[in-house]
Design an enzyme around this catalytic site. Structure first.
Site, PDB file in Angstrom:
ATOM      1  N   LYS A 184       4.288   1.826  -8.644  1.00 10.93           N
ATOM      2  CA  LYS A 184       4.705   1.028  -7.483  1.00 10.93           C
ATOM      3  C   LYS A 184       3.868   1.398  -6.259  1.00 10.93           C
ATOM      4  O   LYS A 184       3.212   2.444  -6.239  1.00 10.93           O
ATOM      5  CB  LYS A 184       6.189   1.280  -7.217  1.00 10.93           C
ATOM      6  N   TYR A 202      -7.389  10.737  23.963  1.00  8.44           N
ATOM      7  CA  TYR A 202      -6.309  10.245  24.812  1.00  8.44           C
ATOM      8  C   TYR A 202      -5.492  11.399  25.365  1.00  8.44           C
ATOM      9  O   TYR A 202      -5.151  12.350  24.649  1.00  8.44           O
ATOM     10  CB  TYR A 202      -5.379   9.345  23.987  1.00  8.44           C
ATOM     11  N   ARG A 231      21.834   4.099  -4.725  1.00  9.64           N
ATOM     12  CA  ARG A 231      20.730   3.280  -4.263  1.00  9.64           C
ATOM     13  C   ARG A 231      20.847   1.983  -5.055  1.00  9.64           C
ATOM     14  O   ARG A 231      21.770   1.226  -4.848  1.00  9.64           O
ATOM     15  CB  ARG A 231      19.423   4.053  -4.498  1.00  9.64           C
ATOM     16  N   MET A 239      -6.274   5.492  16.845  1.00 14.29           N
ATOM     17  CA  MET A 239      -6.053   4.495  15.788  1.00 14.29           C
ATOM     18  C   MET A 239      -7.144   4.520  14.727  1.00 14.29           C
ATOM     19  O   MET A 239      -6.876   4.472  13.529  1.00 14.29           O
ATOM     20  CB  MET A 239      -5.935   3.093  16.397  1.00 14.29           C
TER      21      MET A 239
END
Ligand code: PLP
Length: 351
Positions: free
Chosen positions: A41, A251, A135, A299
């Site tokens: 998955k 930053y 779940r 980023m």
């Protein structure tokens, strides 16, 4: 407009295929008297199903678990559809139609899902029973429902909540699972994830469902000497620059140079899954040299101290210091998060 070929990515995720195959074989061996399947998955935990599935299939894996229906195509491109189980189950008619058309098998998690599957004509399926994680899955109290007797169930599945810990919950879930196996007719039974494999033969049933251990995660200390590292993220140096004492980096200027130093700026940032928790804490590796991250991770960029690698140039490649158990201890992120975060801009390469 036709585009020219895309330039190579300044980020690559090198997959050690031999280690991946060896990890599955080790989990398969440790799953005796059962066999191991594979949880693939989330695009094989971020490594790329297209890279991972053929390697595991060649190693001998025959049972595949995805979460979403939309994850199916990347897997059945490489293995028979009937060997693929969709853990989320059929939520609506579109899911049922997709299962029927492709031949993949739904994991039925609730009585409405059972009814939906039977109404469409049924066929081989799997059933999840909840034994305490609360779940997905049928409740134990649902197992007497007469609809279940009309299903053609291959796997009866349950999932352990705390197999990575030594807790009474494991034995409690095992007892519930055994009770469920006595109430529902299924060809095969499956309980253990990676950590559950290390709990011993009582937990193995016919089939285990390792995920993280295949990809280099150490789910329990017993597996530390067994599991090999698979994922090796690497990033290119985009620029090198010289700082004077007092210059600050990134930053909010969270790093101030105490002396003249060389800085490298690499093409790796939080949009690539290298989160801000690595600011002033992580490192990239150049051979044996550890190059500390300085300043905030942004980023698309991370700055590193090049004091121990003065010869580095623009375009050189560095390895990210990302040994999973160690990186998890350092960052506070789980090994699962560390892996699945890295899925976006990396070019996947095999070796
Ligand atoms: C993700 C998942 C697994 C694999 O778990 P790991 O801890 O990665 O080995 C197995 N079974 C189910 C139902 C899952 O959701």
């Amino acid at each position: 407009m036709t585009f020219p070929p895309l330039p190579p990515s300044p980020l690559r995720l090198r997959i050690d295929r031999a280690a991946l195959a060896a990890n599955w074989q080790a989990m398969n061996r440790l799953s005796a008297p059962g066999r191991a399947g594979a949880a693939v998955k989330a695009d094989a935990y971020g490594l790329g199903a297209g890279q991972v599935v053929p390697v595991l299939a060649a190693a001998g894996c025959r049972d595949w678990f995805v979460a979403h229906w939309r994850e199916v195509p990347d897997v059945i491109a490489h293995v028979p559809a009937a060997d693929v189980a969709v853990l989320h189950g059929p939520l609506d008619q579109a899911d049922v139609a997709f299962a029927m058309a492709t031949g993949v098998r739904p994991v039925l998690n609730s009585l409405p899902q059972v009814a939906r599957w039977l109404a469409a004509g049924g066929g081989p399926c799997h059933v999840m029973v909840d034994t305490g994680i609360n779940r997905l899955g049928l409740a134990m109290a649902d197992l007497g429902d007469p609809m279940l007797a009309r299903l053609d169930i291959d796997l009866l599945i349950s999932h352990l909540a705390s197999a990575d810990e030594d807790t009474a919950q494991n034995a409690q879930q095992l007892a519930q699972f055994r009770a469920a196996c006595g109430m529902v007719a299924a060809r095969r039974h499956s309980l253990a994830n990676s950590a559950g494999i290390a709990l011993g033969g009582a937990y193995h049933a016919d089939l285990t469902r390792p995920g993280i251990a295949l990809y280099g995660g150490v789910a329990r200390p017993e597996l530390a000497g067994v599991v090999r590292r698979v994922a090796h993220p690497e990033a290119a140096v985009l620029q090198v620059r010289d700082l004077a004492a007092g210059d600050c980096v990134g930053y909010n200027a969270t790093f101030v140079a105490q002396r003249a130093m060389r800085l490298g700026v690499v093409a790796l940032g939080y949009a690539d899954g290298y989160l801000r928790c690595w600011s002033n804490r992580g490192a990239l590796l150049h051979g044996a040299s550890r190059l500390p991250v300085v300043g905030r991770v942004s980023m698309d960029l991370t700055a590193i101290d090049l004091t121990d690698a003065p010869d580095l140039r623009e375009g050189d490649w560095l390895a990210v210091d990302y040994d999973l158990p160690q990186a998890a201890a350092q960052s506070g992120l789980s090994q699962y998060e560390l892996l699945t975060l890295m899925h976006r801009r990396f070019a996947r390469t095999g070796q």
